[in-house]
Design a protein around this motif. Structure first.
Motif, PDB file in Angstrom:
ATOM      1  N   HIS A 168       2.603   2.685  -2.111  1.00 36.58           N
ATOM      2  CA  HIS A 168       2.553   3.509  -3.325  1.00 36.58           C
ATOM      3  C   HIS A 168       1.400   4.519  -3.314  1.00 36.58           C
ATOM      4  O   HIS A 168       1.289   5.354  -4.197  1.00 36.58           O
ATOM      5  CB  HIS A 168       2.437   2.604  -4.563  1.00 36.58           C
ATOM      6  CG  HIS A 168       1.140   1.865  -4.621  1.00 36.58           C
ATOM      7  ND1 HIS A 168       0.914   0.718  -3.897  1.00 36.58           N
ATOM      8  CD2 HIS A 168      -0.005   2.123  -5.288  1.00 36.58           C
ATOM      9  CE1 HIS A 168      -0.326   0.291  -4.124  1.00 36.58           C
ATOM     10  NE2 HIS A 168      -0.906   1.133  -4.971  1.00 36.58           N
ATOM     11  N   LYS A 169       0.538   4.445  -2.298  1.00 37.84           N
ATOM     12  CA  LYS A 169      -0.587   5.389  -2.224  1.00 37.84           C
ATOM     13  C   LYS A 169      -0.276   6.598  -1.350  1.00 37.84           C
ATOM     14  O   LYS A 169      -1.103   7.494  -1.209  1.00 37.84           O
ATOM     15  CB  LYS A 169      -1.800   4.690  -1.619  1.00 37.84           C
ATOM     16  CG  LYS A 169      -2.338   3.563  -2.445  1.00 37.84           C
ATOM     17  CD  LYS A 169      -3.570   3.007  -1.792  1.00 37.84           C
ATOM     18  CE  LYS A 169      -4.261   2.042  -2.750  1.00 37.84           C
ATOM     19  NZ  LYS A 169      -5.450   1.491  -2.181  1.00 37.84           N
ATOM     20  N   PHE A 170       0.894   6.609  -0.702  1.00 37.09           N
ATOM     21  CA  PHE A 170       1.175   7.618   0.334  1.00 37.09           C
ATOM     22  C   PHE A 170       2.505   8.320   0.102  1.00 37.09           C
ATOM     23  O   PHE A 170       3.331   7.870  -0.679  1.00 37.09           O
ATOM     24  CB  PHE A 170       1.275   6.918   1.707  1.00 37.09           C
ATOM     25  CG  PHE A 170       0.012   6.265   2.172  1.00 37.09           C
ATOM     26  CD1 PHE A 170      -0.882   6.946   2.979  1.00 37.09           C
ATOM     27  CD2 PHE A 170      -0.276   4.954   1.815  1.00 37.09           C
ATOM     28  CE1 PHE A 170      -2.040   6.334   3.439  1.00 37.09           C
ATOM     29  CE2 PHE A 170      -1.436   4.332   2.261  1.00 37.09           C
ATOM     30  CZ  PHE A 170      -2.318   5.032   3.074  1.00 37.09           C
ATOM     31  N   GLU A 177       7.213  10.670  -2.246  1.00 40.19           N
ATOM     32  CA  GLU A 177       5.777  10.650  -2.537  1.00 40.19           C
ATOM     33  C   GLU A 177       5.445   9.425  -3.384  1.00 40.19           C
ATOM     34  O   GLU A 177       6.073   9.185  -4.416  1.00 40.19           O
ATOM     35  CB  GLU A 177       5.392  11.951  -3.274  1.00 40.19           C
ATOM     36  CG  GLU A 177       3.909  12.109  -3.588  1.00 40.19           C
ATOM     37  CD  GLU A 177       2.989  12.132  -2.354  1.00 40.19           C
ATOM     38  OE1 GLU A 177       3.447  12.515  -1.265  1.00 40.19           O
ATOM     39  OE2 GLU A 177       1.823  11.747  -2.499  1.00 40.19           O
ATOM     40  N   LYS A 178       4.478   8.666  -2.937  1.00 39.54           N
ATOM     41  CA  LYS A 178       3.961   7.494  -3.657  1.00 39.54           C
ATOM     42  C   LYS A 178       5.062   6.622  -4.284  1.00 39.54           C
ATOM     43  O   LYS A 178       5.112   6.425  -5.506  1.00 39.54           O
ATOM     44  CB  LYS A 178       2.961   7.941  -4.724  1.00 39.54           C
ATOM     45  CG  LYS A 178       1.787   8.726  -4.141  1.00 39.54           C
ATOM     46  CD  LYS A 178       0.649   8.912  -5.110  1.00 39.54           C
ATOM     47  CE  LYS A 178      -0.590   9.483  -4.463  1.00 39.54           C
ATOM     48  NZ  LYS A 178      -0.524  10.855  -4.001  1.00 39.54           N
ATOM     49  N   ALA A 194       3.715   5.762   6.585  1.00 43.67           N
ATOM     50  CA  ALA A 194       3.028   6.578   5.580  1.00 43.67           C
ATOM     51  C   ALA A 194       2.429   7.825   6.216  1.00 43.67           C
ATOM     52  O   ALA A 194       1.873   7.771   7.316  1.00 43.67           O
ATOM     53  CB  ALA A 194       1.922   5.746   4.945  1.00 43.67           C
ATOM     54  N   LYS A 240       7.319   3.245  -5.347  1.00 46.67           N
ATOM     55  CA  LYS A 240       7.083   1.817  -5.614  1.00 46.67           C
ATOM     56  C   LYS A 240       7.531   1.075  -4.378  1.00 46.67           C
ATOM     57  O   LYS A 240       8.405   1.557  -3.646  1.00 46.67           O
ATOM     58  CB  LYS A 240       7.962   1.362  -6.794  1.00 46.67           C
ATOM     59  CG  LYS A 240       7.571   1.988  -8.089  1.00 46.67           C
ATOM     60  CD  LYS A 240       8.355   1.307  -9.229  1.00 46.67           C
ATOM     61  CE  LYS A 240       8.103   2.039 -10.511  1.00 46.67           C
ATOM     62  NZ  LYS A 240       9.339   2.447 -11.199  1.00 46.67           N
ATOM     63  N   LYS A 241       6.986  -0.117  -4.158  1.00 47.90           N
ATOM     64  CA  LYS A 241       7.300  -0.776  -2.892  1.00 47.90           C
ATOM     65  C   LYS A 241       8.798  -1.080  -2.746  1.00 47.90           C
ATOM     66  O   LYS A 241       9.343  -1.012  -1.654  1.00 47.90           O
ATOM     67  CB  LYS A 241       6.404  -1.989  -2.651  1.00 47.90           C
ATOM     68  CG  LYS A 241       6.815  -3.293  -3.198  1.00 47.90           C
ATOM     69  CD  LYS A 241       5.862  -4.368  -2.678  1.00 47.90           C
ATOM     70  CE  LYS A 241       6.172  -5.673  -3.371  1.00 47.90           C
ATOM     71  NZ  LYS A 241       5.135  -6.650  -3.300  1.00 47.90           N
ATOM     72  N   GLN A 294       3.801  18.890  -4.715  1.00 43.23           N
ATOM     73  CA  GLN A 294       3.582  17.956  -3.601  1.00 43.23           C
ATOM     74  C   GLN A 294       4.069  18.562  -2.293  1.00 43.23           C
ATOM     75  O   GLN A 294       5.201  19.045  -2.223  1.00 43.23           O
ATOM     76  CB  GLN A 294       4.349  16.639  -3.852  1.00 43.23           C
ATOM     77  CG  GLN A 294       3.984  15.927  -5.144  1.00 43.23           C
ATOM     78  CD  GLN A 294       2.597  15.300  -5.080  1.00 43.23           C
ATOM     79  OE1 GLN A 294       1.978  15.230  -4.016  1.00 43.23           O
ATOM     80  NE2 GLN A 294       2.101  14.850  -6.220  1.00 43.23           N
ATOM     81  N   LYS A 312       0.821  -1.219   0.000  1.00 34.28           N
ATOM     82  CA  LYS A 312       0.000   0.000   0.000  1.00 34.28           C
ATOM     83  C   LYS A 312       0.857   1.273   0.000  1.00 34.28           C
ATOM     84  O   LYS A 312       0.318   2.375  -0.122  1.00 34.28           O
ATOM     85  CB  LYS A 312      -0.899   0.030   1.254  1.00 34.28           C
ATOM     86  CG  LYS A 312      -1.914  -1.104   1.334  1.00 34.28           C
ATOM     87  CD  LYS A 312      -3.278  -0.629   0.842  1.00 34.28           C
ATOM     88  CE  LYS A 312      -4.210  -1.733   0.456  1.00 34.28           C
ATOM     89  NZ  LYS A 312      -4.552  -2.673   1.518  1.00 34.28           N
ATOM     90  N   LYS A 340       5.272  14.348  -8.818  1.00 35.32           N
ATOM     91  CA  LYS A 340       4.369  13.269  -9.262  1.00 35.32           C
ATOM     92  C   LYS A 340       3.049  13.835  -9.782  1.00 35.32           C
ATOM     93  O   LYS A 340       2.455  14.713  -9.164  1.00 35.32           O
ATOM     94  CB  LYS A 340       4.065  12.328  -8.086  1.00 35.32           C
ATOM     95  CG  LYS A 340       5.112  11.275  -7.828  1.00 35.32           C
ATOM     96  CD  LYS A 340       4.694   9.883  -8.311  1.00 35.32           C
ATOM     97  CE  LYS A 340       5.884   9.008  -8.633  1.00 35.32           C
ATOM     98  NZ  LYS A 340       6.510   8.371  -7.508  1.00 35.32           N
ATOM     99  N   ASN A 341       2.598  13.357 -10.915  1.00 37.12           N
ATOM    100  CA  ASN A 341       1.325  13.756 -11.558  1.00 37.12           C
ATOM    101  C   ASN A 341       1.283  15.236 -11.934  1.00 37.12           C
ATOM    102  O   ASN A 341       0.201  15.804 -12.079  1.00 37.12           O
ATOM    103  CB  ASN A 341       0.126  13.459 -10.654  1.00 37.12           C
ATOM    104  CG  ASN A 341       0.104  12.029 -10.180  1.00 37.12           C
ATOM    105  OD1 ASN A 341       0.551  11.145 -10.908  1.00 37.12           O
ATOM    106  ND2 ASN A 341      -0.381  11.805  -8.980  1.00 37.12           N
TER     107      ASN A 341
END
Ligand code: UTP
Length: 278
Positions: A169-171, A191-192, A203, A194-195, A230, A167, A225-226
């Motif tokens: 990658h969501k935080f 930020e987010k 997180a 990969k594991k 951030q 999880k 990111k995106n």
């Protein structure tokens, strides 16, 4: 003294469409109270009574919620329905509310920078109302826990929780050294990730106490990111100077920006906290 609390509420809430098409996700009720009211009550419990909203298009109902509704007051005055307004009346009496607008959704970091006009040069709390944080009755709210740490160390503090590896990658995730039980000096943040790239499983969730140097850091933060500015990237600049702590808060956190978390929160509140009229 920290008196101000910023609520960035400009996001689109796409994970909750179509419910959030014409209604802010912060107004979704958990049982009978909108998420944003839980957030404001938490801020008040921490002594933060100057509430600032960073709003966007379609968010007017949030502001209306914290305004007296004369028609409603008139209609139910003296009836047994008055009890249903007790909690919101109390909030309106105890807090002041200001707003500014984020004209474009350029990320949470950008939303916080837009909020500078409401904060000025002082430390402040940040609440992301779609993260619902609940604690056992009689214990400190999550924001109170952060404020207490800020009082001891005078540094920015982020709330963290341990999450499963799949999880992260969501935080935003921290790297830190434990200073005392549950309290970390942050050296890096991603930020987010990969594991495989996550520096830990700690997180960041939607509660912060920030020192005002965050605004200067945000001004120098490029979109990450995106394509969004951030808050994690700006905090990372402060962390490199030893200015950020992370605290493994005591309590429960529900991600009410997602359907699963929202349903979980609703069941929890109904079973444990809800009493008719509150
Ligand atoms: P989220 O990442 O949850 O984004 O933002 P969102 O747009 O609200 O929801 P989804 O992902 O589309 O479903 C975290 C917090 O930051 C605020 C949001 O309102 C939310 O409280 N935010 C985010 C802003 O105020 N402005 C932004 O540009 C981005």
């Amino acid at each position: 003294m920290i008196r101000k609390c910023l609520f960035p509420v400009a996001g689109y809430g796409t994970r909750f469409l179509p419910a959030t098409k014409a209604m802010p996700k912060e107004m979704l009720p958990v049982v009978n109270k909108p998420l944003v009211q839980y957030g404001v009550e938490e801020a008040l419990s921490a002594g933060l009574d100057q509430i600032g909203f960073v709003t966007g298009r379609g968010k007017r109902t949030i502001i209306d919620h914290f305004d007296v509704s004369y028609e409603l007051e008139h209609q139910i005055a003296g009836s047994d329905k008055e009890q249903y307004l007790t909690s919101i009346r109390d909030v309106i009496q105890r807090a002041t509310f200001s707003t500014t607008r984020q004209p474009e959704m350029r990320g949470l970091g950008h939303a916080i920078l837009v909020g500078e006009v409401l904060i000025g040069f002082e430390p402040f709390g940040v609440v992301l109302a779609d993260d619902l944080c609940l604690v056992e009755e009689g214990t400190d709210s999550v924001l109170t826990q952060l404020v207490n740490i800020y009082r001891r160390f005078g540094k920015s503090v982020v709330a963290v929780q341990e999450v499963p590896e799949d999880k992260v990658h969501k935080f935003g995730v921290i790297q830190g050294e434990e200073l005392e039980e549950g309290l970390y000096t942050v050296s890096d943040m991603v930020e987010k990730p990969k594991k495989e790239e996550a520096p830990s499983n700690l997180a960041i969730i939607g509660r912060y106490v920030l020192t005002p140097d965050i605004f200067e850091a945000l001004r120098h933060t490029e979109p990450g990111k995106n394509g969004e500015v951030q808050i994690t990237d700006a905090l990372c600049q402060l962390a490199k100077r030893g200015r950020v702590l992370a605290y493994k808060f005591k309590g429960k956190r529900f991600d009410c920006g997602s359907v699963d978390g929202y349903v979980e929160a609703t069941n929890y509140v109904f079973e444990n906290l809800y009493s008719n009229g509150q």
